[in-house]
Design a protein around this motif. Sequence first.
Motif, PDB file in Angstrom:
ATOM      1  N   LEU A   1       1.903   1.911  -3.435  1.00 11.32           N
ATOM      2  CA  LEU A   1       0.793   2.408  -4.246  1.00 11.32           C
ATOM      3  C   LEU A   1       0.404   3.840  -3.884  1.00 11.32           C
ATOM      4  O   LEU A   1      -0.358   4.471  -4.596  1.00 11.32           O
ATOM      5  CB  LEU A   1      -0.444   1.517  -4.071  1.00 11.32           C
ATOM      6  N   PHE A   2       0.923   4.349  -2.770  1.00 15.07           N
ATOM      7  CA  PHE A   2       0.506   5.644  -2.246  1.00 15.07           C
ATOM      8  C   PHE A   2       0.603   6.790  -3.264  1.00 15.07           C
ATOM      9  O   PHE A   2      -0.303   7.627  -3.316  1.00 15.07           O
ATOM     10  CB  PHE A   2       1.292   5.973  -0.975  1.00 15.07           C
TER      11      PHE A   2
ATOM     12  N   LEU B   1       0.821  -1.209   0.000  1.00 14.31           N
ATOM     13  CA  LEU B   1       0.000   0.000   0.000  1.00 14.31           C
ATOM     14  C   LEU B   1       0.860   1.265   0.000  1.00 14.31           C
ATOM     15  O   LEU B   1       0.492   2.264  -0.635  1.00 14.31           O
ATOM     16  CB  LEU B   1      -0.967  -0.010   1.178  1.00 14.31           C
TER      17      LEU B   1
ATOM     18  N   LEU C   1      -4.457   2.729  -5.350  1.00 18.12           N
ATOM     19  CA  LEU C   1      -4.525   2.640  -3.893  1.00 18.12           C
ATOM     20  C   LEU C   1      -5.965   2.502  -3.430  1.00 18.12           C
ATOM     21  O   LEU C   1      -6.300   1.614  -2.645  1.00 18.12           O
ATOM     22  CB  LEU C   1      -3.878   3.868  -3.258  1.00 18.12           C
TER      23      LEU C   1
END
Length: 169
Positions: A70-71, A67, A77
């Motif tokens: 993906l931020f 995550l 996200l």
Amino acid sequence: MLPSAEMLANIKEATQTVASTRRPWRLFLDLSALTFPSSISETTTRLAHNVTYFLFNYALLLLLIFLLLLFPNALPLLLFLLLSAAWYFLYFSRDDLHLAIVPLALLTLVALFATGAWLNLLLALLIGALVVFLHGVLRSTDDLIGDDQESPYGPMLGDTPASGAYVPV
């Protein structure tokens, strides 16, 4: 459509089951327990025991790394946060798991390739594997001795007669 009482009970039971394998983060992150192993045998024993003992913590750490990677991209996200919720509610709340797992797996694969997040997942797995390996090898298992039954070596590590202790000849 409101969730049924049975569905809520299944979710609660699944949450308690998963949470019961969780180990305290202060135990996981205890810097005083980090030491170098003395041999290759001790290295493999530590790695196997720590992976078994801290499995939930490692899985959560891998998800967090994914995550975080993906931020910078808001759409993937958000999509994977929604997919995580879908996995949690649809997979853990059903009795007929085979009906939920195939559509969820396909949806996840489509989302991975459609958003290009598969590269982030691969990078997260590589970083996570390195972190798990380093923690698993460097984390001493001396203070985890009370949990030998969860070890992959099971009762062989104990001092009971059933543990395979050596008998003088």
